[in-house]
Design an enzyme around this catalytic site. Structure first.
Site, PDB file in Angstrom:
ATOM      1  N   ARG A 104      -3.424   4.570   7.814  1.00  0.00           N
ATOM      2  CA  ARG A 104      -4.228   4.512   6.598  1.00  0.00           C
ATOM      3  C   ARG A 104      -5.647   4.933   6.904  1.00  0.00           C
ATOM      4  NH1 ARG A 104      -3.863  -0.239   2.219  1.00  0.00           N
ATOM      5  NH2 ARG A 104      -5.258   0.626   0.666  1.00  0.00           N
ATOM      6  N   LYS A 164       5.474  -2.722  -2.387  1.00  0.00           N
ATOM      7  CA  LYS A 164       6.152  -1.801  -1.470  1.00  0.00           C
ATOM      8  C   LYS A 164       7.640  -2.129  -1.402  1.00  0.00           C
ATOM      9  CE  LYS A 164       4.546  -4.514   2.424  1.00  0.00           C
ATOM     10  NZ  LYS A 164       3.933  -4.568   3.733  1.00  0.00           N
ATOM     11  N   GLU A 210      -3.151   8.503   3.649  1.00  0.00           N
ATOM     12  CA  GLU A 210      -2.422   8.198   4.867  1.00  0.00           C
ATOM     13  C   GLU A 210      -2.418   9.459   5.730  1.00  0.00           C
ATOM     14  OE1 GLU A 210      -1.229   5.031   4.905  1.00  0.00           O
ATOM     15  OE2 GLU A 210       0.270   5.033   6.500  1.00  0.00           O
ATOM     16  N   GLU A 221       5.210   6.154  -5.700  1.00  0.00           N
ATOM     17  CA  GLU A 221       4.640   7.136  -4.773  1.00  0.00           C
ATOM     18  C   GLU A 221       5.396   7.048  -3.465  1.00  0.00           C
ATOM     19  OE1 GLU A 221       0.470   6.412  -4.215  1.00  0.00           O
ATOM     20  OE2 GLU A 221      -0.033   6.962  -6.276  1.00  0.00           O
ATOM     21  N   ARG A 265      -4.290  -8.622  -1.606  1.00  0.00           N
ATOM     22  CA  ARG A 265      -2.879  -8.270  -1.678  1.00  0.00           C
ATOM     23  C   ARG A 265      -2.376  -8.773  -3.021  1.00  0.00           C
ATOM     24  NH1 ARG A 265       0.521  -6.707   2.284  1.00  0.00           N
ATOM     25  NH2 ARG A 265      -0.731  -7.363   4.039  1.00  0.00           N
ATOM     26  N   ARG A 308      -7.651   1.302   8.657  1.00  0.00           N
ATOM     27  CA  ARG A 308      -7.271   0.139   7.845  1.00  0.00           C
ATOM     28  C   ARG A 308      -8.103  -1.078   8.222  1.00  0.00           C
ATOM     29  NH1 ARG A 308      -4.317  -4.286   7.415  1.00  0.00           N
ATOM     30  NH2 ARG A 308      -2.569  -4.450   5.997  1.00  0.00           N
ATOM     31  N   LYS A 331       5.827   6.264   0.257  1.00  0.00           N
ATOM     32  CA  LYS A 331       5.087   5.399   1.193  1.00  0.00           C
ATOM     33  C   LYS A 331       5.129   6.089   2.545  1.00  0.00           C
ATOM     34  CE  LYS A 331       4.505   0.631   2.767  1.00  0.00           C
ATOM     35  NZ  LYS A 331       4.101   0.940   4.130  1.00  0.00           N
TER      36      LYS A 331
END
Ligand code: ATP
Length: 584
Positions: free
Chosen positions: A256, A424, A301, A249, A418, A271, A251
């Site tokens: 966020r 990423k 986002e 996707e 995470r 976020r 970024k």
């Protein structure tokens, strides 16, 4: 429980610098509390009345609190001012003057319970408009006059928003796990990650035990702690990690945002789980119009769009819009789009355990892309050429890189974690040795010579999730403009503490300690082993931690991150290892 009993626990917590000891005092305290008190006690111990996302804060001003103390103790305002000047803490002042008063009293007043205190603090925090100040003063002085001197000390700090026991949400979760789950935090942490409400979790445990954790679901109105991505430094590594076929996707480089739809109303969380609804009326309207659901939690986002060219704008400019313009004006200057990439809850259904591809499908079904709500650009790829092509397109469309996502059936939404289900891969990796890291400021060293009057360097730390500690990684002295450098002492003053905070793990003793609060972005040349820094200590090599070499401030303060969102020691280990791979 009486409030003064709670305050006695606080004294014990404050007097220890050992985290384990702190947790065991919390366990004792929560055990002693009644079922209907644990929620209030959990919030109060964090210095709050509600979870952060409620946006309700106490923060009473010095003047009002000083007046309330003087009224409660029957002392002259001048006396309070003088004592305050000496002690620098109105909590200590309250303790001192009430000690003197109670020595003179024949009958002690009936001491208030935690719940009585909580309900009045609640009224204080909600009271507004004409006459509110007088009302608050009367309530607060009434409370103070019934308390023990020690109780008054902590109440004063609480109402001023300065309790700072060094206890964080994770510390309370650990205590709850010890109390209800033989020390296993898994189920409790998941419930917390889905609701972000420590009081609610604590109360559910106290009432129904561990079983209640299985039934807790996402609730529109309560933000879900965001799922976070790992990072890798080459498309090959990403593809290998995700098994050869994966979703890529764009970024987006924006803010966020979690949008909650509740009976046609839209609420936005950042976020950091702050309620940012008032800042984005354009996003609210768009989500209400273009997302077809009665109740939903979607994530995306928010990105600023150049009204002249239609191009996406970088993060900095969107932040700038907030500072420079009023909301209305900003709407015209920089309109926004929201690019949705996930849905975690839809019309009564918890989707966090549903695999990514199915979640994406559900998202596509409810979004009408004809306005300013869009879906994140996405492609399923299974070879390096298509990976690189997609990456180039993302960059040329104004994104900072790509987000690779696992598409196996294991690809659930991992709230608050995470993990390797999202990876990423950013543009920076192509040109620079190391990515930026976001570190918490835990200390400072006084400056000399040209830097006299400000700090010579800051002591920075990464977050160790397993031990809930902040472990040092570097001293940061370069990258600041003079102006920024000299504004540091004032900027950081509200995080200043006298001693090393319990959750800070440091072998270095700076001149000044800070409670981890501010997060700053740092660019470093490489990661090295270090005997003086405590990050990932002993993980790679005995008696050595990891350090960042030649750190320099990029100028970006990560106000969108809480200290617990700093780069983790685990990430540093991974960066260190992939750096080694590159060299060999
Ligand atoms: P960074 O500092 O690189 O922005 P971070 O620590 O804030 O990262 P990460 O989880 O490491 O957060 O990176 C993911 C971030 O990228 C998300 O928080 C989100 O804001 C943003 N993002 C942009 N596009 C996407 C996408 N398509 N899917 C998921 N996250 C995305």
């Amino acid at each position: 429980m009486l409030y003064s009993e709670l305050a006695d626990y606080y004294s014990r917590i404050e007097s220890t610098t050992k985290r384990l000891e702190m947790t065991s005092i919390l366990v004792e305290m929560l055990k002693k509390a009644d079922k209907n008190e644990v929620a209030a006690i959990s919030y109060l111990t964090l210095g709050k009345l509600y979870p952060d996302f409620s946006g309700i804060e106490m923060g009473l001003g010095e003047k009002l609190v000083a007046k309330a103390i003087s009224r409660a103790a029957g002392s002259k305002p001048k006396e309070i001012d003088d004592l305050y000047e000496k002690a620098g803490d109105l909590g200590l002042v309250a303790e001192e003057v009430l000690k003197r008063k109670s020595a003179q009293l024949l009958f002690q007043p009936k001491p208030p319970t935690v719940l009585e205190i909580y309900s009045i603090l609640d009224k204080i925090s909600r009271s507004s408009g004409g006459g509110a100040q007088d009302e608050k003063l009367a309530w607060l002085s009434g409370l103070l006059s019934g308390l023990t001197p020690n109780g008054a000390k902590y109440l004063v700090r609480t109402v001023m928003g300065k309790l700072r026991l060094g206890v964080a949400d994770m510390t309370i979760l650990d205590a709850l796990a010890d109390l209800y789950a033989d020390g296993d935090r898994t189920l409790i942490e998941r419930a917390y990650n889905l609701t972000s409400d420590i009081g609610m979790v604590a109360e559910a445990l106290a009432r129904e035990g561990l079983e209640a954790m299985k039934n807790l679901k996402p609730t529109p109105g309560k933000p879900i702690r965001p799922m976070l991505a790992e990072r890798l430094q080459s498309p090959e590594e990403v593809m290998e990690k995700l098994g050869g076929t994966l979703a890529l996707e764009y970024k987006y480089d924006g803010e966020r945002c979690q949008a909650h739809i509740i009976k046609g109303e839209v609420v936005l969380f950042s976020r950091r789980l702050e309620n940012i609804t008032p800042q984005f009326p354009d996003v609210i309207d768009a989500v209400a119009k273009y997302v077809r659901a009665k109740a939903a939690i979607v994530e995306g986002e928010i990105v600023g769009v150049d009204p002249n060219t239609g191009e996406l704008m970088p993060f900095q400019q969107l932040m700038h819009r907030r500072r420079k313009y009023g909301v209305e004006e900003a709407l015209e200057e920089i309109p926004t789009n929201i690019f949705l990439f996930d849905v975690m809850y839809l019309d009564g259904e918890d989707l966090t355990n549903v695999p990514y591809l199915d979640r994406r499908k559900r998202l596509e079904e409810i979004v009408d892309c004809s306005g300013s709500v869009k879906l994140a650009t996405r492609s399923i790829i299974s070879n390096i050429q298509s990976f690189e092509k997609f990456f180039e397109e993302a960059i040329s469309d104004g994104c900072e890189g790509v987000m690779a996502k696992d598409i196996t059936t294991a690809s659930v939404y991992q709230a608050g974690a995470r993990g390797w289900l999202w990876i990423k891969y950013k543009r920076d990796y192509k040109s620079e040795l190391a990515d930026t890291v976001d570190l918490a400021i835990v200390g400072a060293f006084n400056g000399r010579g040209k830097r006299a009057g400000t700090y010579g360097a800051l002591l920075l730390a990464a977050y160790d999730k397993a031990s809930d500690e902040f472990c040092t990684v570097c001293k940061l002295g370069s990258g600041f403009s003079d102006e920024e450098l000299f504004s540091l002492p004032k900027k950081l003053s509200d995080a200043l503490v006298k001693e090393k905070p319990a959750r800070v793990n440091s072998l270095i003793k700076p001149d000044i300690w800070f409670e981890p609060k501010y997060v700053i972005e740092v660019k470093g040349a490489e990661i090295t082993l270090s005997p003086v820094h405590t990050a990932a200590f002993g993980k790679i090599k005995d008696a050595a931690g990891l350090a960042i070499r030649f750190p320099r401030a990029t100028g970006k303060w990560r106000t969108d991150k809480s200290p617990e969102d700093s780069t983790t020691t685990q990430e540093l280990v991974e960066m260190y290892q992939s750096q080694l791979k590159k060299i060999t």
